[in-house]
Design an enzyme around this catalytic site. Structure first.
Site, short mmCIF file in Angstrom:
data_model
loop_
_atom_site.label_atom_id
_atom_site.label_comp_id
_atom_site.label_asym_id
_atom_site.label_seq_id
_atom_site.Cartn_x
_atom_site.Cartn_y
_atom_site.Cartn_z
N HIS A 131 132.65 103.62 -3.53
CA HIS A 131 132.41 102.39 -2.76
C HIS A 131 130.91 102.17 -2.61
CE1 HIS A 131 131.32 104.26 1.22
NE2 HIS A 131 132.12 105.23 0.81
N GLU A 161 135.04 100.15 1.80
CA GLU A 161 135.66 101.42 2.19
C GLU A 161 135.33 101.76 3.63
OE1 GLU A 161 136.01 105.78 2.84
OE2 GLU A 161 134.23 104.51 2.99
N GLU A 162 134.10 101.48 4.04
CA GLU A 162 133.71 101.78 5.41
C GLU A 162 134.46 100.93 6.42
OE1 GLU A 162 132.22 104.32 6.04
OE2 GLU A 162 130.88 104.82 4.38
N GLU A 189 133.62 110.80 -2.88
CA GLU A 189 133.28 110.53 -1.50
C GLU A 189 132.15 111.42 -1.02
OE1 GLU A 189 133.16 109.02 1.15
OE2 GLU A 189 134.55 107.36 0.92
#
Length: 906
Positions: free
Chosen positions: A207, A253-254, A280
């Site tokens: 991401h 994603e956050e 990640e």
């Protein structure tokens, strides 16, 4: 050595009349005794030999009768050097990231190119979903680089690019449970496939968005940079792929995994995917750890084992993470739960102190870290894209794997069913070893059996009292306001809690040796307590195996190697006593279990120590860390307890440990160790959230009943504002925020539902905020349904991030809504929480809730509230917020933004 036939009880009663005067009176090997028995063999249990008078003991330094006692200084020095050597080996393995000279060759991953991508992405600044930096600037850069890669690609391959803007909703049980809604967020999707196309694909996911106020180098710009370079290398390769590789650069994603959900549930290429790799971060740099695989699908672990050049994987990390102990989640969950796809989850875990802060910059990530991650991802993707198992992966779905790396050199992996067989074999071996001693004829083993169970009780008592001791210390340190004193100085915790735990264990065993085992041979006691430790670890192995945990392999290692060591050194101990040769061979036999234990212990503290600095105000971090250290001490000391009984004395050791603990405690109480650090090379900041909010409360009639404004302050660790108040006196307990009992989540604008983790917050009065793009919320319609419920339809417009809260009143229930799968999900505490975000040019958010009313009440049926969070642009700032943020000391990381909060009753 003489073996008396008298019972332990008889010998204890006789000790008063048999006091010896000096070493000359001590029993000698070969000296006759009444009704002598032959000594026990390697697997047998012998009777005890009277060795010391009631006035002598382990702590008193009494002379040893046969001169075979182990020197305290020699034993302590040997153990200390042994553990230091093991720690050095672990550190060496962690620092060796890659083999030199591999980067930059044709067809290989080039970390220098990936670093260029990384530096450009992070130079854009924070990239929150919905901001121009995320939705326009970063997307444009990614598309430019992908176009350049496509122009250089080999004709064997075909590259397709798609920019997806999904809208959707789902519920998740993360952070106690809530519902997420997203609109027009961004995914950049690239498909690399053979020229003739492919029916199956493997997905690589990263991401490019970041949290507010952080450049997000490790989380997760470096992963996207690695993926760009992997795409380039694969695209120019002359080796044909059998299957497609899909690269997903997701832009939300956050926002709690929204973009991955939009891709896997809506994108047409999602149906091709048979497996995925998720990249990640939970830290900055170092080694990337495989901490989740599956679910099941053991062939994926085998693929990683076969392909990865620099393996770093642990099924222990997988089972710890999936237990929910760590308050975090990744896109792995979305692909697993909503796509039913197996995968591999990797993350950087070192230096989590600066994760999600302004210090997460590109220059803190070593090029070697990028190189090793790129080498591994490239190799695994290439392996999967040419694998014959990928198209028929469903055939290999069932079964789990036991897997772990050996100091990063290789990965050992085998099916869990094989692990069960191995564990059962180890348990059987221990049962035979102990059974031969415990189940021999009663007249031969009565003393051993009794002493064995007494030793087991003493061992458990020593562990329990050790835990209680460190917990008392931890609670005391927390109560006097010195919590987290070890946060920037980890070895303070070792000197405070570790030494206390060790000292208490040694003390209990020393007392047992002096007052209970007054007539027992040191060798005999050493054997009994070794057997006790072996039994405890065997019970642990049995329990873990019964529960189906793959992590049981650790207990198997801690049983098998010590048992083999015992059988090898027993003869030497019996003949020559606890001399240097015995110590050397004993420690050598314990090398593998202790080395691997320290390797795992490093990983545990590397991950958990920074997490304790952001775990909220309700969990005392000293209690958690002290418990972890006590557990590690119990494990590491288990096979060394026999040294207490073999040693002539433990007085100096206890004195040294007690002194270190006492001095450290005095220094901690005096505030000598400040928790936080602003050192440029290794910052460890305190995290603080500042939200300048204007709150408006409406009554049932729609009129405003209350309106206020202030800066809402949340400290993300246990110390609250105690260290901040001396620097900013206006932030003190007189402005502690008070919960609005009738409002959902206490009437404050929670960005995420973490209210149960942070119950201490402050509300500093400040002028009202006036965002240039104010949020609007209105009731569109109120309808009575045929099934006697009330349907309320709402419409909201505002910034890219909003939170919606619902609380039903007495006599009312929320039966359904238009969000998620239609079934409302409560958060902890019983309220409902909806997290909303949008990209650019999103339409108004319209949704409905349905309330079942069983009893009409004058206060209405439901209270709803909406908070608008301004995380980017000029609206996120206010002069009061900037002024307050400037007052914070440099060892803090204050993340600040403007928000509004409006509450309504219906």
């Amino acid at each position: 050595m003489e073996w008396g036939s008298e019972s332990a009880a008889v010998r204890r009663h006789r000790v008063g009349g048999e006091r010896r005067e000096g070493p000359a009176a001590a029993p000698q090997p070969g000296r006759a005794a009444p009704a002598p028995e032959p000594p026990a063999d390697a697997c047998g249990g012998g009777a005890r030999t009277r060795k010391r008078s009631a006035g002598s003991g382990g702590g008193g330094g009494a002379s040893r009768g046969s001169g075979t006692g182990l020197s305290e200084a020699r034993a302590a020095l040997a153990l200390a050097l042994y553990l230091l050597v093991l720690r050095a080996l672990v550190q060496l393995s962690l620092q060796q990231l890659v083999l030199r000279g591999a980067a930059g060759r044709h067809g290989e991953f080039d970390a220098r190119q990936a670093r260029e991508y990384l530096e450009h992405i992070t130079s854009i600044g924070p990239r929150t979903t919905g901001s121009p930096e995320n939705e326009i600037v970063t997307v444009r850069y990614l598309l430019e680089q992908i176009k350049l890669i496509e122009a250089q690609s080999n004709s064997l391959h075909r590259i397709s690019v798609d920019v997806q803007r999904p809208t959707g909703s789902f519920s998740i049980d993360f952070l106690g449970g809530f519902t997420s809604y997203y609109d027009n967020i961004t995914n950049v999707v690239v498909k690399l496939e053979p020229r003739d196309g492919a029916q199956h694909a493997v997905l690589a996911n990263c991401h490019f968005d970041s949290v507010a106020n952080s450049p997000g180098a490790s989380d997760d710009a470096v992963s996207c940079s690695v993926m760009l370079e992997v795409l380039r290398v694969l695209s120019v390769s002359s080796e044909a792929l059998h299957h497609a590789v899909i690269f997903l650069f997701n832009g939300a994603e956050e926002n709690v995994l929204q973009a991955s959900h939009g891709f896997i549930t809506q994108h047409p290429w999602a149906s091709l995917i048979r497996a995925f790799i998720n990249l990640e971060a939970a830290g900055v740099g170092g080694k990337e750890l495989v901490f989740q695989t599956g679910p099941e699908n053991p062939w994926l672990v085998q693929a990683y084992v076969s392909a990865a050049k620099h393996p770093f994987a642990s099924v222990v990390a997988q089972e710890v993470f999936q237990s929910g102990i760590i308050p975090s989640d990744t896109d792995f969950r979305i692909y697993r739960d909503f796509g039913n796809i197996p995968g591999i989850d990797l993350a950087f875990i070192e230096n989590g102190y600066i994760y999600h802060t302004k210090y997460d910059t590109a220059d803190r990530i070593l090029t070697d870290s990028i190189q090793r991650a790129g080498d591994n991802i490239l190799a695994v993707l290439k392996y999967l894209a040419t694998s014959d198992m990928l198209p028929s992966s469903s055939k290999y779905r069932h079964g789990n794997m036991v897997f772990f790396d050996v100091l990063g050199l290789c990965v050992i992996a085998y099916p869990s069913r094989v692990g069960v067989i191995l564990n059962c074999m180890v348990v059987t071996a221990v049962a035979l070893y102990l059974g031969r001693k415990l189940l021999r004829p009663k007249h031969k083993t009565d003393t051993y059996r009794k002493d064995f169970f007494c030793a087991l009780g003493i061992t458990l008592i020593s562990w329990f009292t050790s835990l209680v001791t460190v917990l008392i210390l931890a609670v005391f340190v927390s109560l006097i306001g010195q919590s987290l004193s070890w946060y920037s100085h980890f070895y303070v915790s070792v000197c405070l809690y570790g030494t206390a735990a060790v000292a208490k264990i040694i003390l209990i065993h020393t007392l047992a040796k002096k007052f209970y085992y007054v007539n027992a041979s040191d060798r005999y006691l050493g054997e009994v307590f070794f057997d006790t430790s072996l039994c405890v670890h065997c019970v642990s192995l049995t329990a873990l195996t019964y529960r189906g945990l793959c992590s049981a392999f650790i207990s198997a290692v801690w049983v098998a190697f010590p048992l083999l060591t015992k059988l090898c050194v027993h003869k030497d101990l019996k003949q020559h006593g606890a001399r240097g040769k015995f110590i050397a061979f004993y420690l050598l036999g314990m090398f593998i279990p202790y080395l691997y234990a320290l390797y795992l212990i490093w990983a545990v503290f590397e991950m958990f120590t920074p997490i304790l600095g952001r775990s909220g105000s309700e969990i005392p971090p000293d209690v958690v860390l002290a418990s972890l250290l006590a557990g590690c001490t119990m494990t590491l000391s288990s096979y060394f307890i026999s040294f207490v009984y073999l040693a002539e004395s433990t007085r100096k050791t206890l004195l040294a440990l007690t002194t270190v603990c006492a001095v450290t405690l005095l220094l901690v109480c005096g505030g000598a160790f400040f928790p936080y650090s602003s050192q440029p090379a290794s910052p460890k900041p305190k995290r603080v959230f500042l939200q300048h909010v204007t709150r408006t409360f409406h009554g049932l009639d729609g009129n405003v009943t209350k309106r206020d404004s202030g800066i809402w302050i949340n400290g993300f660790d246990y110390t609250g504002m105690s260290h901040i108040t001396p620097h900013i006196p206006e932030i003190n307990d007189t402005i502690r925020a008070h919960c609005e009992e009738d409002a959902p989540l206490c009437g404050f604008p929670w960005y995420l539902p973490v209210h149960f983790l942070i119950r201490k917050n402050w509300y500093l009065p400040a002028p009202e905020v006036s965002p240039g793009d104010p949020a609007h919320f209105r009731l569109v319609s109120k309808e009575q349904t045929p099934w006697d419920s009330v349907k309320l339809t709402f419409e909201a417009t505002g910034p890219s991030h909003m939170s919606f809260y619902v609380r039903t009143h007495k006599g009312s229930t929320l039966s359904q809504w238009s969000l998620g799968n239609g079934t409302p999900v409560t958060s902890k505490g019983g309220d409902y929480f909806v997290f909303y975000s949008h990209g650019l040019q999103a339409s108004a958010w319209r949704f409905w809730i349905e309330v079942q009313v069983s009893e009409e009440r004058p206060e209405g049926m439901v209270t709803v509230a909406i908070a608008a969070h301004y995380l980017s642009g000029e609206d996120k700032k206010s002069s009061e917020l900037d002024a307050l943020r400037e007052k914070f000391p440099d060892w803090t990381f204050p993340s600040a933004w403007v928000c509004t909060y409006s509450l309504f009753v219906f």
